[in-house]
Design an enzyme around this catalytic site. Structure first.
Site, PDB file in Angstrom:
ATOM      1  CG  ASP A 167      -2.390  61.477  49.645  1.00  0.00           C
ATOM      2  OD1 ASP A 167      -3.050  62.856  49.376  1.00  0.00           O
ATOM      3  OD2 ASP A 167      -2.135  60.771  50.714  1.00  0.00           O
ATOM      4  N   GLY A 168       2.498  61.631  48.458  1.00  0.00           N
ATOM      5  CA  GLY A 168       3.717  63.016  47.860  1.00  0.00           C
ATOM      6  C   GLY A 168       3.852  63.078  46.722  1.00  0.00           C
TER       7      GLY A 168
END
Length: 395
Positions: A167-168
């Site tokens: 996600d990051g």
């Protein structure tokens, strides 16, 4: 002056990837309006540690954002988003493919209302393909990218990261994609649609695995803390029980390390001249480094490595990070006033610009904190705002 002060961004995404991209834009001055469901809020409010019921993930992820609670499944909520889209530069969303279309908010329709709009679509698997309609999270991307398969000890199971890694990475990639689209708009005068699948950006960090597989049939295997590209590279325990990490990605560094630990003879070996060659003799190299380090305390090892201009770092946990002078010098963490918690320490913006620096103006706000203000800017009367609130369309 901040770099993105003239930019308005609608953050209609949830959890981590899309909201991370919006946070990065907000850090450098963009007016980010966070859209949440008026009763459920963003799920990230309930993730991780909390203080007096206030989630700390939310405080960081939604910093510098105004929060408007709007039910987008309701026709009146959809009209609010249309009005916002007309006056905004970017819309970030992560609904399953087809959801915006079902709500009469298809990107094509929004672009007809505002031809300069950038519609940034973040989903697990993208807008097309056999898995497009399935729910997707970063964990699935970490599994499907090959990351888990090559992470962990050689004799252990595939290992997932203990953080929202995919996600990051996707958030960083989306922030970059938005800036590319905005630069293109400067030339063309037109917005466009960004289609990003969370399963894709993480692949780039894993190196040329597909190139190696197609050309050579290589399938990456788990190597623990060792590298498949160079050696020695590992974590090593000192006499006083601390752990240190060493990297020798550059050839001169590798030569300095083995010379320091008393094995200059290894430098003369033909196989030592390349990272690939050193990997073939990793056991011998690791034994030389590990035994030397095990006989010394961490402070001595670090000092000797620094004298030799070799790369070494202690393995930190958060207590070490909090006291580290390098992070302090960089201003990596800042104390931010907060209306709910008084103040909060969080990581600062990701980089420093000399002329237009970013800043954290406020942490994530309570649900619906700015709904009335945002709707007033869209020319809703106070009476209409009150009616929408009483009907549960907004909060």
């Amino acid at each position: 002056m901040t770099s993105l002060a003239d930019l308005r961004v609608i953050d209609a995404a949830t959890l981590f990837a899309g909201p991370s991209a919006a946070m990065m834009l907000g850090d450098f001055g963009a007016d980010v309006i966070k859209i949440e469901h008026p009763r459920r809020g963003d799920p990230s409010r309930g993730h991780g540690a909390s203080v007096n019921g206030v989630g700390l993930w939310w405080k960081t992820l939604s910093r510098n954002k105004r929060t408007a609670a709007v039910d987008l499944s309701h026709a009146d909520g959809q009209e609010i988003l249309r009005r916002l889209a007309q006056r905004s530069d970017v819309l970030i969303e992560n609904f399953r493919p087809g959801t915006l279309e079902r709500w009469n908010l298809a990107p094509a329709d929004l672009l007809e209302l505002n031809p300069r709009l950038i519609v940034a679509r973040m989903t697990g698997f993208g807008q097309v393909g056999p898995m497009a309609g399935q729910p997707g999270f970063g964990t699935l991307a970490e599994a499907m990218s090959g990351f888990a398969a090559m992470t962990g000890q050689p004799d252990g199971p595939p290992t997932l990261p203990p953080l929202a890694l995919a996600d990051g990475i996707a958030g960083l990639a989306m922030a970059y994609a938005i800036m590319v689209a905005l630069q293109a708009r400067e030339r063309t005068g037109r917005g466009q649609v960004i289609d990003m699948a969370i399963i894709e950006p993480i692949l780039g960090l894993l190196g040329p695995q597909m190139s190696a597989y197609k050309a050579l049939g290589v399938v990456p295997r788990r190597t623990g803390n060792r590298s498949s590209s160079n050696a020695p590279r590992n974590t090593y325990r000192t006499r006083d029980g601390r752990w240190l990490a060493i990297s020798t990605s550059a050839q001169p560094i590798a030569e300095r390390v083995v010379t320091l630990v008393g094995r200059p003879d290894l430098v003369e070996q033909p196989w030592f001249a390349t990272g690939h060659g050193r990997v073939q003799h990793v056991d011998e190299l690791d034994e030389a480094v590990a035994s030397w380090i095990a006989e010394r305390d961490a402070d001595e090892v670090i000092a000797r490595f620094e004298e030799a201009q070799a790369a070494v770092a202690p393995i930190y946990d958060v207590t070490d990070i909090a006291e580290d002078p390098q992070y302090a010098a960089l201003g990596t963490f800042v104390e931010v006033p907060d209306e709910e918690l008084g103040s909060l320490t969080m990581q600062n913006v990701l980089f420093r610009l000399s002329d237009t620096p970013g800043e954290i103006r406020w942490p994530g706000r309570p649900l619906g904190r700015d709904t009335g203000e945002v709707l007033a800017e869209l020319d809703y009367s106070q009476e209409r705002i009150a009616a929408l609130r009483s009907e549960g369309v907004i909060a």
